[in-house]
Structure formats: C-alpha cells, structure tokens
Motif scaffolding. Sequence first.
Motif, PDB file in Angstrom:
ATOM      1  N   GLN A   1       0.821  -1.214   0.000  1.00  0.00           N
ATOM      2  CA  GLN A   1       0.000   0.000   0.000  1.00  0.00           C
ATOM      3  C   GLN A   1       0.857   1.266   0.000  1.00  0.00           C
ATOM      4  O   GLN A   1       0.465   2.284  -0.556  1.00  0.00           O
ATOM      5  N   HIS A   2       2.063   1.176   0.569  1.00  0.00           N
ATOM      6  CA  HIS A   2       2.940   2.346   0.562  1.00  0.00           C
ATOM      7  C   HIS A   2       3.381   2.674  -0.860  1.00  0.00           C
ATOM      8  O   HIS A   2       3.396   3.832  -1.266  1.00  0.00           O
ATOM      9  N   TYR A   3       3.746   1.619  -1.548  1.00  0.00           N
ATOM     10  CA  TYR A   3       4.153   1.791  -2.949  1.00  0.00           C
ATOM     11  C   TYR A   3       3.011   2.399  -3.744  1.00  0.00           C
ATOM     12  O   TYR A   3       3.169   3.382  -4.467  1.00  0.00           O
ATOM     13  N   ILE A   4       1.839   1.811  -3.569  1.00  0.00           N
ATOM     14  CA  ILE A   4       0.675   2.278  -4.331  1.00  0.00           C
ATOM     15  C   ILE A   4       0.364   3.729  -3.978  1.00  0.00           C
ATOM     16  O   ILE A   4       0.111   4.564  -4.850  1.00  0.00           O
ATOM     17  N   GLN A   5       0.450   4.003  -2.705  1.00  0.00           N
ATOM     18  CA  GLN A   5       0.169   5.363  -2.245  1.00  0.00           C
ATOM     19  C   GLN A   5       1.154   6.359  -2.861  1.00  0.00           C
ATOM     20  O   GLN A   5       0.779   7.455  -3.288  1.00  0.00           O
ATOM     21  N   ALA A   6       2.416   5.951  -2.923  1.00  0.00           N
ATOM     22  CA  ALA A   6       3.430   6.853  -3.455  1.00  0.00           C
ATOM     23  C   ALA A   6       3.226   7.094  -4.946  1.00  0.00           C
ATOM     24  O   ALA A   6       3.395   8.210  -5.437  1.00  0.00           O
ATOM     25  N   VAL A   7       2.853   6.030  -5.661  1.00  0.00           N
ATOM     26  CA  VAL A   7       2.703   6.167  -7.108  1.00  0.00           C
ATOM     27  C   VAL A   7       1.400   6.877  -7.456  1.00  0.00           C
ATOM     28  O   VAL A   7       1.340   7.700  -8.367  1.00  0.00           O
ATOM     29  N   LEU A   8       0.361   6.525  -6.729  1.00  0.00           N
ATOM     30  CA  LEU A   8      -0.957   7.094  -7.017  1.00  0.00           C
ATOM     31  C   LEU A   8      -1.446   7.877  -5.813  1.00  0.00           C
ATOM     32  O   LEU A   8      -2.328   7.420  -5.088  1.00  0.00           O
TER      33      LEU A   8
END
Lengths: 165, 110, 494, 932, 114, 90
Positions: free
Chosen positions: C482-489
């Motif tokens: 979710q951190h990755y996703i949050q950072a990208v989107l």
Amino acid sequence: MKRWFERLFPSLTLSLLLWLTWLLLNGFTPGHAVLGLVLAVLLPLGTRPFWPNVPGIRNLPRLAGFILVVLWDILVANLTVARKVLGPLGDIRPAFVPMPLALEDDFAIALLASTVSLTPGTVSADVSLDRKFLLIHALDVDDEQALIEEIRQRYERPLKEIFEC
Amino acid sequence: MDAVIEWLVAACMVIGGVFALIGSIGLARLPDFYTRLHGPTKATTLGVGGTIAASLLYFSWQARQLQLHEVLIILFLFITAPVSAHMLAKAAMHRQLKRLKGTRGEPWEQ
Amino acid sequence: MSHWIIAPILIPALAGMLLLLEVRERHQLRRVTGLLSASALLAVAVLLWQQAADGSITVYRLGNWAAPFGIVLVLDRLSALMLLLTALLAFPALLYACRGDDRKGANFHGLFQFQLMGINGAFLTGDLFNLFVFFEVLLIASYGLALHGRGRARVKAGLHYVVLNLVGSALFLIALGLIYGTTGTLNMADFAVKAQALSGSDHTLLRVAVLLLWVVFGLKAALFPLYFWLPATYANATAAVAALFAIMTKVGLYAILRVYALAFASGPLAGLGRHALWALALTTLVLAAIGALGAKRLGTLVAYLVVMSVGTLLAAFSYGQLQAVGPALYYLLHSTMICAALFLLTDLVARGRGEAGDTIAAGPAIPHGGVLAVLFFAAAIAVAGLPPLSGFLGKVALMQAVPVPLYWALLLLAGLVGVIGLSRAGSSLFWRTLGPGDGVRPGRQRLLALLLLLAMVLALTLWAQPVLQATASVAGQLQQPQHYIQAVLPGGAS
Amino acid sequence: MNFAYLVLLPFLGALIPPLVARVTANRTALACGAALLPLVALLQLFQPALRVFDGQTLLARWNWVPSLGLSLSFRLDGLALLFVLLVLGIGLLVILYARYYLSAQEKAGRFYAFLLLFMGAMLGVVTSDNLLMLVMFWELTSLSSFLLISFWHDKSDARKGARMAMTVTGMGGLALLAGVLLIGHVVVIYSLVEVLISGDQIKASPLYPLILALVLLGVFTKSAQFPFHFWLPHAMAAPTPVSAYLHSATMVKAGVFLLARLYPALSGTDLWFDTVTLAGMATLLWGAAQALFQHDLKGLLAYSTISHLGLITLLFGLNSELAAVAAVFHIINHATFKASLFMAAGIIDHETGSRDMRRINGLWKYMPYTAVLAMVASAAMAGVPLLNGFLSKEMFFAETLESSHLGALSWLLPLGAVLGGIFSVAYSARFIHDVFFNGEPINLPKYPPHEPPRYMKVPVEILVALCVAVGVFPTLVVGGLLTVAARAVLGGTLPEYHLTIWHGFNTPLVMSVIALFGGVFVYSQRRRLYDGFERLPKLDAKLVFEGVVQRLGRVASLITGQLQNGSLQSYAAWLLALVAVVLLTQMTGLPSLAPQKALLPVDGVSLLCSGMLVAAALLTTLLHRHRMTSIMCLSVVGLMVSLVFVRFSAPDLALTQLSVEVVTILLLMLAMYFMPVRTRGESSVPRVVRDVLLALVIGGGVALLAFLVMTGELSSISPFFLEHSKPGGGGTNVVNVILVDFRGFDTFGEITVLGIAAMGIYALLRDMQLRSARYDSQGRPWASDAHPLVLVTISRPLLPLALLIAVYIFLRGHNLPGGGFVAGLITAVALVLQYVASGVGWVHERMPGDYHPVVALGVLLAGLTGIGSWAFGYPFLTSTHDHFHLPWIGEFELASAMLFDTGVFLTVVGATLLILANLGKLSLLDDKKEGA
Amino acid sequence: MELLVAVIIGVLVSTGIYLCLRARTFPVVMGLTLLGYGVNLFLFAMGGLKIDRVAVVGLNSDPTDPLPQALVLTAIVIGFAMTAFLLVLALRSQGEHHTDHVDGDDEGDREGRR
Amino acid sequence: MILHSALSLTFGLLTVAWLLNLYRLIKGPTLPDRVLALDTMYINSIALIVLYGIQVDSKLYFEAAMLIALIGFVSTVAVAKYMTRGDIIE
Ligand code: NA
Ligand code: NA
C-alpha cells in the motif's frame, strides 16, 4: 547572378516538381509555399551527388504535349488490351522486339522504357548494356517494324527534343 | 450538379474497378509470364487511375475546393511501376521462362 | 527536483551513445568511457540506496505525467538494492573485459552500457509495458554480448537463447495485452489496485495474463522447464559477459517478486501461481543439481550453479506470505557475486590451461596456478554454501526462514552436489596435470577484477548482519504494497 | 588474554609458514615458524586452564549475525580444555615430527599452513558455544582435511581419498547443520548454555528423532562409524603426520566430541541407546576384524582407529554416566597411543620406503629404539596392563557388563566387547611381530633401514611416555583433567569412579585376559585367516565411491542430456507446452463466451481480406520449405495486416506496418542470397502432430482470449490521453502524442533497442564467413547486369522525392497519421534503393558509409531533448509546445516533442541503413562473380 | 467482425508457433514474424475494434482507443529490430556450422538419434 | 445512393481481382509469376484504400496508399534483383 541561381537550383525541374508536390500535399497556403520552397532548394542540394546525370528540361511545352500523348495512349491502349485479355487467347501474337535507340542520355532512355511499359500492350524488358537497343515485349503485334516506328514517333523523338537537343 | 458529380465519381470508380479486374484477369488468364506481365499495367494505370479520379472528384466536391493531392499517388505509381515490370522482365529472361508458342523474337541473354 | 533516480538509466545510455559515436575505434578511450560510466553508476547506486534506505519511496514522473497515465520510475528499497548489485557487478566485469576481451568483436563497450541501461531500467520502472521495453533493451544488448567473440558453440547457444526469448517477448506482449484489456491500465500500482476488483471472465483472463507473466519472467529467470538455454549460453559466453549475466536471471526473479508482492500477496487473487512456482522452483533446483553433477566443463558447472541459485531463490520467494524474501535477497546478492566471480575464475583457468580450456579432465599445468587454486577453493566454498562464507550464511538464513523439510533436504543435497562437483572439477583442473602447456598466467588486471568480486563475497560474510537487516527492510517494505501504491498514485487509482 | 583468542592464533599462524617459505627453504625454520603461535597458545592456556580446573566454564562472545542466531561464542569447560590440549599438544608434536618427515623438495610451507588451518578449525569446534558456529568450524575441519589428504595431489589416491573424505564428512556436516537448525527451532537459541539445559525440551519435541538422526549422521560420518567408516582408510593417502594428527588423534574425534558435547541434550533415550550403541558395536567389531587383515601398516592403524572410535561411541551410547567417563578417558588414551603408532609407522615408512608388512620384517635388528617405542604403544593399544589402554578398556568391559538395556540379549554387549578385544590384541600383536620380528625384510626400497633422525623420535617418545605414565599413575597424570572433562560432559555431577590399575579379580579382568590370550591365539592362526580373508570378495571403498560418483555423474549427464539435448525445437516445445498448460488449465473456468456488447457487422471485403490473410498465413506455413514462395505469402499476410489496421482506425499502424514490410523483404532477400532456397521435409509424423497440437491449443487459446477481451467492456486510462493530447501534448494525433509525450520513455527505449540491434548486427557481421551461391537456384550463372539502367536512372531522382515525402510524413505526425518512425523508414528505404540500384561503392562515394554516428545522434537527440526539460525544473521528457506567428506565413506550432521525434527519425534511418548496408556489404567479402 | 479478427489472430499465432518449432532457421524467422503479426493484432484488439474512429482530436466524437495502437507501434519497431538480429544471427550460424539447422548440425532430425 | 452502389460494386470488382492475384500467387508456376501477383495485389490495395477513404469520407488513409505507391515497388525490385543477381546490394 546566373551562377548563384544555378548553384541554388542545380535542377530547376526537380525543384519545381518538389515544390509542386509539397503544395499538393499540404495545400496552397503561403506558409507552405515558403516551407515548400525551402525544401525544394534544400533537398536537391543535399542529394545532388545522387543524380549526377539527370538532364535539364530544354523544352517545357514539348513535355506537356508528351505527357498528354502518353495519357491518351494509355487510355486507348487500355481498351485494346482489355479486349485481348478478355478475348480468346489463341488470337494473341506476342513478340520480343528489339528497338534500336536513338536516345543517348540514360535518363531519357529510362523515361522511354518507362513510357513503353506504362502504355498497355508493351513492356520494356531490357536495355542492352551498350544502351543501343531497347527490348520490348509486346502482347499482341503483327508488324514489329510498325511498332518500333510508332514508339519512335510518339515517344522517342519528343523525349529527344525535351532532353537532348 | 451534385448528381452529375456523383454519377461522375461513380463512373470513375467503376471504370477503375473494372480495369483493375481486367488486369488481374489478365494476370490469371494469360498463357505465359511475359504476357501476364501486361496485366498489372492495366491495374496500375486505369485501375488506380480511375479510383484516384473518383476520389479527387469526390473530395473536391465535398470541400468545394480543388483537392489534387491524390494525383501524387498516380505520379508515384507511374514512376515506380515500370521499374518493377522492367526488373521482373529481366528476371524472367534470366530464368529463361517458357514463352508462349509462337512468340516472335528472342529474349536476351542476361 | 531531483533527477538522480533516472541517472542509472541515462548514464549508461549516454555512455553507450558516445561509444557509438566514437567510430575510430580508439580502444583506450572506449575503455575509459565504459569504466567511467560504471564508476558513476556505482556512485549513483550508493546514493540511491541511501535515499531509499530510510523507507521512502521516490516516484519520478516521466514527461511530468502523473501515474497511471504517464510512465513513472519508482525507487524503493528493492529497486535500489538491485541497482546497487548491478553496479557492483558491472564494474569488475567491465574491468575484466578491458584486458583484451573487449576487442574480440565489435561494439562491446556500447553493448555493455546498453545492457546496464536495460537492467537498471527494468529495476526502476513502475510501468508494465515499460518493463517490457526495458526487457527488450537488456535482451537485445545481451544477444549482442552473448555472441561477442567467436566460436561455433557460442553462436549455437546464442541462436537458441535469442529464439526462445523472442517467443518469450511475444508471450509478454500477450500478457500485457490481457492486462490492459481487463484492467485498462499498465501502471503497476494501478494494476495492483484494479486487479483486486475484477470479477467474472475478466478474472479468468487476468489469471491467464499473470500466469503468462510468470512464464515470461520464468524464462528470463531460468526456471524449469525454461532454463535449458542457460547453461550453454552462459558457459560459452565471454567471461566478463557471463559474469554480468549473473544478474540477468535475477532480473526475471525481480520481476516476479515485484509484481507478486504488489498485486498478489494479499487480496482476492492472493497467491496466484504461487504453488506452481514453488514446485517448478524445487524441480529447477533438483535438475540443476543433476546438471552440475554431470557437467563436463567448469563453465557449464558454474552455469548450473546459477540455475541452482534461481531454484533456491524462487522457492523462497514463493514460500508463504513473502516471509522468506529478506534472507532470499541476501542469498541473491551472494549468489550473483559468487557466480560472477566463478565465471571469471573459469576463464582464468581456461586461459591457464590453453587448449584444454575448462574441460574437467587432466590437462596441462596452469602457470602460477597456485593463486587460482586458492581463489577457486575459496569461491567453491562460498558457492557450495560451506562455512564460513556468505553461501553458508545465506543457506542458514533461508533454512530458518523456510522451515519446510523438502526445501531443507533439497538445499542441503544441492550443496552436497556442489561440493562433489566442485571438488571433482578443482582436483582435475589444478591437480591432474600433464606437465606444462601453452596456457598463460593470470594477469594482474583480470585478477584484480576477480578479487573485487570475491572481496564483495567476503564483505557479505563479514557484514552479514547489516546486510541481512537491509534485505529484511527491503522485504518489509515489499510486504506493505500500500505504501508503494500510495506513493505512485497519491490521488488513488484512476 | 581472553582464551578465545587462542582459537584464532593457529589461523594467524597459518600465514607464517608460507611467508617464511618465501624467505628461506630451511625446514627447521619453517617448522619453528609453524610451531610458534600454537606454542604461544599452549602456554597462554595455562591461566584459563587453572580456572577451568577450578570448576568454571569460561565464556566469550562476539556478535556476528545475531539475526541468524550466529555469534562467535566460545566456551572453555573441561571437555573443551581436554580437546584443546590434545589439539595443541599433539599438533606441536606433529609439527616437530613433520620437520623430519617431509623431504626438502616438498612444499612444507603450504603443509604447515594447512595443518595450522586445521588446528584452528578444530579448536573452533571444541570451544564453540554456539552450535551454528560449531557447524562452521566442523565443516572447516573437513575442508582443511581435504587439503591435507590431497597434499600429494599428483597422486590419484590422494586426490580421490581427499574427495571421498570431504564428500562423506561434508555430507555429515550438512546433516548436522540441519540437525542444529532444528535444535535451534526447538530451543530458539543456538547457545550451548541454553541447549545443554534444554535436554528435556528437546527430547520431548516431536522433532527429536529427526534431530537425533541428523546429528548422528554428522557424528558417524566424522568419526568414521559403520557404515560411514570407509573413507578413513583411504584418507591414509595423506602424509603420515596428517594421519597421526587428524585421522587418529583429533579430527575423527570431533564426532565423538560432539556426542560428548550434546550428551546432556540428546542422550538418555532408548533411541539414543539403540542407534549409538549399535553403530558403536558394529564399528568396533568391523574395524577390529578388518585391521588384522591389512598388510599396509597405516591401513592396520586406520581400521584400528575405526574400531576404537566405535568403542568410544558405544560407551557414549550406553546411557551410563560411568560409561561416558570411560569414553572420555579412552579418547585421551587412544589419542596418545595411536598418534605415536602412526608416527612410528611413518618412521618405518620413511626408513624402509615401504609400508607393506609382508615385506617389512625383523626391523628390531635395524632400529631397536623405534621398535621399543612402537611396541610399547602397540601394547597400550592391545590393552596390556600398566599401559593407559588397559585402564580404559577395563572400564569399557565393566560398562558393557553393567548395561541391561537389551534385556535378555544383554550378554551380547560383553561378548562383542571381548571379541573386539581379541581382534585388537591380534592386530597389535601383528604390528609388533610382523614388523620387528618374523625373519628378514624382503626387497625393501631402502635397505638397510636405520634409526630415524634423533628429533623425529622425540614426539613418539613423549607420547609413549604419556601412555606409560597414564598407565601407571592414572590419577596423578590425568585424573584432574578427566574429572573436569567428564563433569562437562555430564553436566555437573560425576559418578563414583576410581582410576586404579588393580580392581581385583573381577569379570572385566577375566575379559581382558581372554582378550589377550584369544588375541595371541588368533594371531597365531593368521595364515589360515589371511587365506580365508583373501577368498572373501573384496570391496574397495575408493573404487566403489569413485564408481558411484562416476555413475552418478553419468546418470546425471544422461538425465541432463535428455532434457538439455541441445535441440532448440525441444526447448521451444517445453516453453510452449507450459503456455499450453496455462491456457488449458485456466480457460476451463470461463464463465461465459457471450459478448457483453454489440459486435461490429461483417462486410464482404473484410471477410475476403480475412480469408486471404488466413490462406496466406497457412500457405506461408505449408510452403515453408519452398522459401521464396513462403516469403511471398508472408508478404501477403503483411499487406493484409496493414489493411486490417486501416480498417480499424489505425492509419499510423498501417503506415508503419507497410514500411516495415518493405524493409523486411529487403532483409529477407539479402539473407536468402546465402541461404538454401529449398529444404527437404525432415519432421517425423509424431513431431508434426505434437507441434500442430501445441500450435492449435495456443493459437485457439489466444484467439479465445482476444475474442473475450474485444467483446467485453473496458474502462481504461485512455480517455485521459484523448482529453489531454491537444492541450497537454500539443498534438491532435493522439497515438503520436502518446508515443512522443505521454509514453515517450517507451519510445526512447524502443529506439535504443533499434540502435542496439544495429550495433549487435554490425558486430555479428564483422568477420563473418559465408559462402554465397555462385549460381542461381536453377544452376545458371548470375546475370551480368548488376545495375540495370532503368532501375538506376529512375531510383536516383526518386531520392529527393522520397525525402520530401518523409519530411511531410514527419511534420504532420504530431497532428495526423505519420511521424518520425515512418518518415525514417521512408528515408531509409529510399537510400537503400540507391544501394540496390547503384551498388555500395557508388553510394559510399556520395555519402559516409558508417551509420553508427547517425544512430548515436538520433538516440542522443532524443535523450537530450528529454534532459532539456531539467533546465526548466521538470522531469525527463517533459514536453513543451507553443504557437508562433510569422508574418506572411501564418500561425504554426512547434513542440519539443518534434525534436524528440527527430531523434526517432535519425535513429531509424541510421539503424536501418546500418543493418541493411552492412548486410549487403557481406557479399563484397566473397569474390564470387568475376567481371561483375 | 470481432470473431473474424479473433480467428485471424488465432491463425497467425498457430502458424507462427508451428513454424517456430521447425528445425531450420528460415522457418523459425518466418514463424516469429507471423507470431509477431498475431501478437501485434492481439495487442491492438485489446482496446476494442472501431471503424473509422481514428484517434485524432476533433475528428470523431467517439475515437478508438489510442493506447494499444501506440503500444503496437512500439512492438512493431522492436519486433523489426529483433527479426533483423535473428536473421543475421541465422546467417552467422550458417557461416559457422555450414548448415542452417537451428542446432548447427545437419544430421537431420534429432528424434531419430534418441 | 448511386455512390453507395458504385462503391459496393467496385469493392466487389477489386476483391475479385485480389482473389485472382492470390490464385496466381499460389499457382505460380514460377517465382516471377508470384512476385508479379504480389506486386499487383499491392497495387490493387492502393485502389482499395482510396475507395475506403471515399466510403468513410476520410482523407486519413491517403498516406497509406501513397506510401505503397512510393516504396511498394522496392520489394518487387529487391526480389527481382535477387532472382537475377542473387546479391541485391553489391
Ligand atoms: Na612383516
Ligand atoms: Na550484397
């Protein structure tokens, strides 16, 4: 002045052709007229070494006449050839006809060969290595000499006038 | 006026199609390679020519303004198609393809 | 804004282009250019690792278009780690090549740089189609490199490698098409979000797509039954190239790990293909061990060790809820370095034996072979997982993390096979000598390159704890997609 | 000084001999260099030893990899101290001995280095407090043993013996690792401090049997227990100092050391008793019996060692505290007498040049002093009273009598013990009689033998003296050490025991007597026994091992060869089969094939076009052996695909496909010049069936997938592109804006691929050797007209025209179909046409022939355009565009993306020409046509 | 129409795969080209099919999905690069082995030897 | 209306022409025949694309037709040269 002009337009015909093509493609607007002109100058200049023996056109009206003749011949010949193609195949009398060339310029010879091929019923099959003869394959011919004479009259002579004389 | 042009467009189109077909019929039907070589010239000249004419007319009529750029197709084709035919004829002569009986003259040694 | 994140792609690309511009074949200039680029890459990789180490995820929007519409580069711990590994590997490999191998064919340095560009791009990109593009970059460069130099065997192996990968690329496109056709996106993070929401036939289609992705990545990673191309390709490649290729299989593994961790670690599609990967990984391990046992050349043996490491790693990746990823990444670092070192060593041995090459049979004595013998002994210990080097630590870590009897047994048996194979090879190559031959002694520069790689293995051993902590932190970040996703989107999915 | 540093001293010391060897070849100097640090270690041990004797357990610990539970933890308790003394003491003696044993030519520096490496590893094993660390040192002993056994590596025996030893003990080590990890799994921690007090927890764990099995596998392989004993005799290929040190006194004791070490944690169960005792007994008997029949001096000693290790193992297995004490005692005793015997054997070997007891006879006459030493040591081995061996053997006999674990079969234990004793006496007798008496030597390589150098005997003297000293004054000499060691083994309390020579007339004494006389009797019957033994089928472990390894290798090769058969077709089939499996397994679960939206109606032209495409594709395939025809059909496919793109609103794709098509044909024609035109059919029917099936499954699957996606609903990111193309990207042709802007990075990669491909191809083409055909496919010489006039003349002016069109296509690309790629291909084709028409030479007179810089400039331009956006603070490839107004010309628009597209254009031109021109130049290397 | 395109894709992929499995380099090149066509069409089809809805802003109200087209363009270029490389590699292999068999030996079909 | 009928008719004529080309391409019997058939097919495609442009009232397909006219012949030339000289770039 003249030399400056010649250096800018090594082949006026080519530049003209390019400029016209550009305008045809993009429409006749001032902007494209300028851009087309720039290209019409630059491209021939840049590719100058690649067409060393393209001769200049000496007789423009003759060229127009020649084009009309060819177009007319194409129309007519198409109809005759169509009959041959659709008719009984036993009737056709194909022949290889070597035609002695009066033209000496390579470009003119090539144009003649192309013209012969474009008009239905004849295909220019080969040019002798010494450029003295053009081999024509005709779909249906009864008098080879007449064919040669016709080609000579209708195409070769005008071409000679356009380019060589 | 519109109807005239429409008819004209249709005529050009059909003429083009007919000659393209005739050319291909020639290609399919004629007895030896050298005679078949004559077929496509029809397709090139009147076949494509007809459709181009139709297109030219049609779009000029649509735009109420002369649209000539399709002419370029014909121009290019007139430049390039004879070269193809010429080269193929040379190839055929090199391969010494069989000629129709009764063909006069001789193909050249390549 | 900071552009460092794209440097690992642009530096080698720029160097590659300059090398391409340099038409007069000034070899020293080319070498300097290549080595400078490799050094710069190393510096940047260290920098980026430091940047990522604190757990922050940096997103670089190419063309200033926001994800998921534009392509983004994403720097997280995993990509930073892989970049660092690549840079650490590339420098010694290039140094080794600069002693003369680079002149055995045209364009070596350019291809080498583009290879690095492709690898780094694959590690950085956050977009699936862009991943495909970088795969192609690294593949086409690798084709060129694999064929660098001469030799019939090399050409045959190269041909097989190329054809299989071309089929693989076609499959990749099919998978990408399906992914776009079902989720409507190509961005990895966006894909991860949208994949969770699918249902009906789209669900099935996505399953097919992802399984095809596993096949494609498995082909790169050299997984059974897709690894058959590898031994011949690697064993016949120029040494420096084979050494660099040690990272190539890891690119496939990385891709599996990345996509899996992002989209399939939890949620309705959790564990997609996990069991199949596990089974195939273990089969790979077994067959590679068998291959190593039967190897008739040292190069082939080392190539099988590469495959063995792939089986070992992928099994760990596919175990449970990613809990073995930390140790597996440590093992990944180790196996990449040591296999690269062994490829260089193999070459030095082959040079020393002249005509006999690396065939495992009696042959001429190696001039000044003592140094090589010692290094071989050390490298063999490391790669077989014997104490006290990093191989042993990695294996212990893996066994602790994956408490599955079968895995343990296979891991240990594979180690044993390694011992048998390497001791047989070593005693044949160094000891069964038939008097002096026409070989040459190892040169200083080549030895230095080899020593650099071995020094890294030693460093992995001595600083195992910090490295393991680092890989654990990488794994920890992976477990929280979710951190990755949050950072990208940042604004949520499209 | 911390005792733990002592362990490191030998490792450090291993560096000294090679360094000394660089300076001097003096053997004494080398030996001194080697002995230096171990001696220091031994002296430094005094202080810690005193504390151990005080009952303390010394611990030292450094963290290494805490997350694995691996730390450098050392413990010095009684057991460790005992072994440290053995390792250092005997090690020093061996160094001294080796000084005289090794000849001047041998690489003594290396030898000592290996020896010290081993010494360090062994010290590590015995002082480990962390089990993982113990395993590490354990494997290190195997590795250093490998180096030492193979010291004479030009001998095949040495190499094979070394590999066998390492393989067997290495395997044991791996099992031990697994066992230790399991212990860690149960106890959570690897420290012996914890493990040794967690015995109940371990034994209660369901993992206990597995742990025990794995640990014992390690122990048995290391200590050469039946059936893993076979490596030890072959390790005798090592130099004798090594045999004395590793393979009698120390390394092989690592196994029994571990039994002792883990005694509190693992012993006390029936399983323990059964396995350990049984293995010990089997080893004891087998080794003892075999020893008698060895004609090789070292072989006899090796089997004897096996037997004695069996004895010790058996003692540990008895689950009796007293037995454990006896075991520890016997470890000491065996180390002293066996090391001295090996050294004696080495002296004999050294002086006679042979180890064959059938040839070595009557040495008493030639080397009486050595003989005395050897005879005393042999007597100790036989268990003759007043020597140390007698004491521990007495205890052993007593313990076998005590055990009632086997119930009604308990008598088997003492019986076995006596039997072992008898053989032990017999082979000891043989060692004495057959070597020193028994007539005159036969045909010795060195004759007559002499006493060895003075100092070569010193180590033997010391050890024999110890045998006697312990035998006579056990309590005084060894009592304290035994006590602390045994206490460490048992974990605190010690049972009551007395180290006295005389226990009175009891059963053990009777057993001893029986053993003594029985042994002598057996030896007297040796001829008959030898004959009988000769008739037994022989099993040479080395041959068997090598055979097994080789057979494994062969089987492995065979299996590998089956999969890895070097056939691309098979590899590709595997890959595709996997894909087929994916498709078949996943597609069965499809819910419905019904389209979710209205389908487009089919029209006649499309239908026919599709039909022709399908027909052409099939023909391409069916006619693939008639290659030119196949290429023609492929061209039709390409054309039809382009038309499909036209039909479904993708003019950009159509343009691209059409131009790529032309270049592809050029490529194929260039290649066909060198390739066969026709091939015969060569696929068997099953292969064809297989391939057709694969093709159908995958093709069908992909078609189905395509249909499902096309007929499904999709909400995608595309509306964004349509919306932002004009305002954000400055272009109306969305496909092009995606290519140069939204996803310009893909394009950057794509042109890089093209550039790399060109580079790679260039590299491949360089020095390529290919024979081109001298005749055409019908056997005629090629035509003579290389540059047909019509072609040449028409092609040349076509170039500027084509360039004009390229400019046109390029400029409109951002707003209408077209773009840099197609423009590049048109340019490239126009230029290649010049090559085709006029030849390489002609073209290169007119323009530079190296296209590398063009490719590079193209990619560089694209890249620099991307980098340019940095100057404005935007990321790579951020585009900008603006409208300009020029008087007279009007409004026009410039976008940075056009610069990028120029890069694309240049790359395409450069790469295509680089590929085609160089491929074309290939034929220039091959002067096939005369006069062309 | 969708069905028609699906069939085309299926046929292209099938024939491509069949040719990829042949023993000579030439059919493999042909096969990969066919496979490439099939895959490109597949990718193209992923955005759905539309007639005369070219994705040029301002021309159509309901333009076709431009993204797959851009992807296919990239794929075509890459495919071309790869085909060229493979073809040259095939020549190289033939030069080294004096046969165009993919395995570099001309002893006919390998299955006979097993 | 007439236009529509004419379009359909011409499409029909052209597709029949195509079929005849394909027939020649398959039948051969010689390679020049096949090349000629392919060449003709390309040229007929020009007509087809132009017609399609009229049918959908779009000029976006013009370039495709022009491209065939301009560089389509290069492949025919290449094959022809291959047949006569083997070596197309010498
Ligand atoms: Na004797
Ligand atoms: Na050529």
